[in-house]
Design an enzyme around this catalytic site. Structure first.
Site, PDB file in Angstrom:
ATOM      1  N   ASP A   7      -3.605   4.592 -16.199  1.00  0.00           N
ATOM      2  CA  ASP A   7      -4.584   5.540 -16.737  1.00  0.00           C
ATOM      3  C   ASP A   7      -3.916   6.918 -16.799  1.00  0.00           C
ATOM      4  O   ASP A   7      -2.704   7.051 -16.569  1.00  0.00           O
ATOM      5  CB  ASP A   7      -5.897   5.501 -15.933  1.00  0.00           C
ATOM      6  CG  ASP A   7      -5.782   6.137 -14.553  1.00  0.00           C
ATOM      7  OD1 ASP A   7      -4.667   6.558 -14.173  1.00  0.00           O
ATOM      8  OD2 ASP A   7      -6.812   6.211 -13.859  1.00  0.00           O
TER       9      ASP A   7
ATOM     10  N   CYS B 113      -2.751   3.897 -11.291  1.00  0.00           N
ATOM     11  CA  CYS B 113      -3.807   4.897 -11.449  1.00  0.00           C
ATOM     12  C   CYS B 113      -3.566   5.962 -10.374  1.00  0.00           C
ATOM     13  O   CYS B 113      -2.451   6.067  -9.872  1.00  0.00           O
ATOM     14  CB  CYS B 113      -5.195   4.265 -11.377  1.00  0.00           C
ATOM     15  SG  CYS B 113      -5.606   3.443  -9.822  1.00  0.00           S
TER      16      CYS B 113
ATOM     17  N   THR C  11      -4.757   6.214  -7.259  1.00  0.00           N
ATOM     18  CA  THR C  11      -4.562   5.638  -5.925  1.00  0.00           C
ATOM     19  C   THR C  11      -4.045   4.203  -5.943  1.00  0.00           C
ATOM     20  O   THR C  11      -3.642   3.687  -4.907  1.00  0.00           O
ATOM     21  CB  THR C  11      -5.907   5.605  -5.172  1.00  0.00           C
ATOM     22  OG1 THR C  11      -6.830   4.817  -5.944  1.00  0.00           O
ATOM     23  CG2 THR C  11      -6.468   7.008  -4.977  1.00  0.00           C
TER      24      THR C  11
ATOM     25  N   HIS D  60       4.005 -14.038   0.563  1.00  0.00           N
ATOM     26  CA  HIS D  60       2.861 -14.732   1.163  1.00  0.00           C
ATOM     27  C   HIS D  60       1.647 -14.834   0.238  1.00  0.00           C
ATOM     28  O   HIS D  60       0.868 -15.773   0.377  1.00  0.00           O
ATOM     29  CB  HIS D  60       2.426 -14.037   2.461  1.00  0.00           C
ATOM     30  CG  HIS D  60       3.354 -14.303   3.611  1.00  0.00           C
ATOM     31  ND1 HIS D  60       3.028 -14.037   4.918  1.00  0.00           N
ATOM     32  CD2 HIS D  60       4.612 -14.821   3.638  1.00  0.00           C
ATOM     33  CE1 HIS D  60       4.039 -14.377   5.712  1.00  0.00           C
ATOM     34  NE2 HIS D  60       5.024 -14.845   4.955  1.00  0.00           N
TER      35      HIS D  60
ATOM     36  N   HIS E  23       1.388 -21.035   2.501  1.00  0.00           N
ATOM     37  CA  HIS E  23       0.857 -19.890   1.747  1.00  0.00           C
ATOM     38  C   HIS E  23       0.243 -20.343   0.420  1.00  0.00           C
ATOM     39  O   HIS E  23      -0.708 -19.728  -0.071  1.00  0.00           O
ATOM     40  CB  HIS E  23       1.955 -18.860   1.515  1.00  0.00           C
ATOM     41  CG  HIS E  23       2.558 -18.374   2.797  1.00  0.00           C
ATOM     42  ND1 HIS E  23       1.838 -17.677   3.732  1.00  0.00           N
ATOM     43  CD2 HIS E  23       3.795 -18.543   3.324  1.00  0.00           C
ATOM     44  CE1 HIS E  23       2.597 -17.409   4.771  1.00  0.00           C
ATOM     45  NE2 HIS E  23       3.801 -17.925   4.556  1.00  0.00           N
TER      46      HIS E  23
HETATM   47  C1  RB5 Z   1      -8.874   9.083 -11.995  1.00  0.00           C
HETATM   48  O1  RB5 Z   1      -9.210  10.393 -11.697  1.00  0.00           O
HETATM   49  C2  RB5 Z   1      -8.859   8.218 -10.743  1.00  0.00           C
HETATM   50  O2  RB5 Z   1     -10.151   8.025 -10.277  1.00  0.00           O
HETATM   51  C3  RB5 Z   1      -8.173   6.908 -11.027  1.00  0.00           C
HETATM   52  O3  RB5 Z   1      -6.892   7.147 -11.479  1.00  0.00           O
HETATM   53  C4  RB5 Z   1      -7.988   5.945  -9.867  1.00  0.00           C
HETATM   54  O4  RB5 Z   1      -7.397   6.604  -8.774  1.00  0.00           O
HETATM   55  C5  RB5 Z   1      -9.110   5.130  -9.476  1.00  0.00           C
HETATM   56  O5  RB5 Z   1      -8.994   4.265  -8.582  1.00  0.00           O
END
Ligand code: RB5
Length: 148
Positions: free
Chosen positions: A8, A64, A66, A97, A132
């Site tokens: 993203d 993304c 996180t 695994h 596994h």
């Molecule tokens: C975008 O701001 C953020 O929410 C997205 O990149 C992601 O981290 C969501 O899990």
């Protein structure tokens, strides 16, 4: 290896860094995004999942902010085992695994050096099978969703 990659707006710069660097030499399909204009991560996850489920890619990488939203979005599809990794040990073990076929990274969590190391460990590691495989098979057991 045939790899589908997507990000993203939060992950687009790290995606480009990986495509231009550690992923060179692989058969990479980049599903976007291609700018920092906001996009919804589930749409990108779906595009990568589609490539894997059609047999057009063996593995997927999703980025993304996180790595969490991408794993949630990709992991709900049958046959997809998505792992968010913030260290290379977890990345390696997610292959050995868990037979993870999608690696999710957080561009707001990782530096580029660590992200490359994680990707390298994940691409190299092989699934160990055996006990596994039994456990991974249970991930696909649709009836397990009926627990009350
Ligand atoms: C975008 O701001 C953020 O929410 C997205 O990149 C992601 O981290 C969501 O899990």
């Amino acid at each position: 290896m045939r790899i589908a990659i997507g990000a993203d707006h939060a992950g687009v710069l790290l995606k480009q860094h990986l495509v231009d660097g550690i992923l060179r030499g692989h058969d990479v399909t980049d599903v976007g995004a291609n700018s920092t204009e906001p996009v919804d991560y589930p749409d990108i996850a779906r595009a990568v999942v589609k490539r894997i489920r059609r047999g057009e890619a063996e593995r997927g990488i999703l980025i993304c902010g996180t790595g969490i939203g991408m794993a949630m979005a990709a992991g709900k599809f049958p046959g997809i085992r998505a792992a968010t990794c913030t260290d290379s040990f977890s990345a390696e073990m997610s292959r050995r695994h868990n037979d993870a076929n999608v690696l999710c990274l957080g561009a707001r969590v990782l530096g580029t050096g660590l992200a490359e190391h994680i990707v390298g460990a994940w691409l190299e590691a092989l699934f160990e099978g055996g006990r596994h495989a039994t456990r991974v098979g249970k991930l696909e057991d649709r009836t397990s969703g009926e627990i009350r």
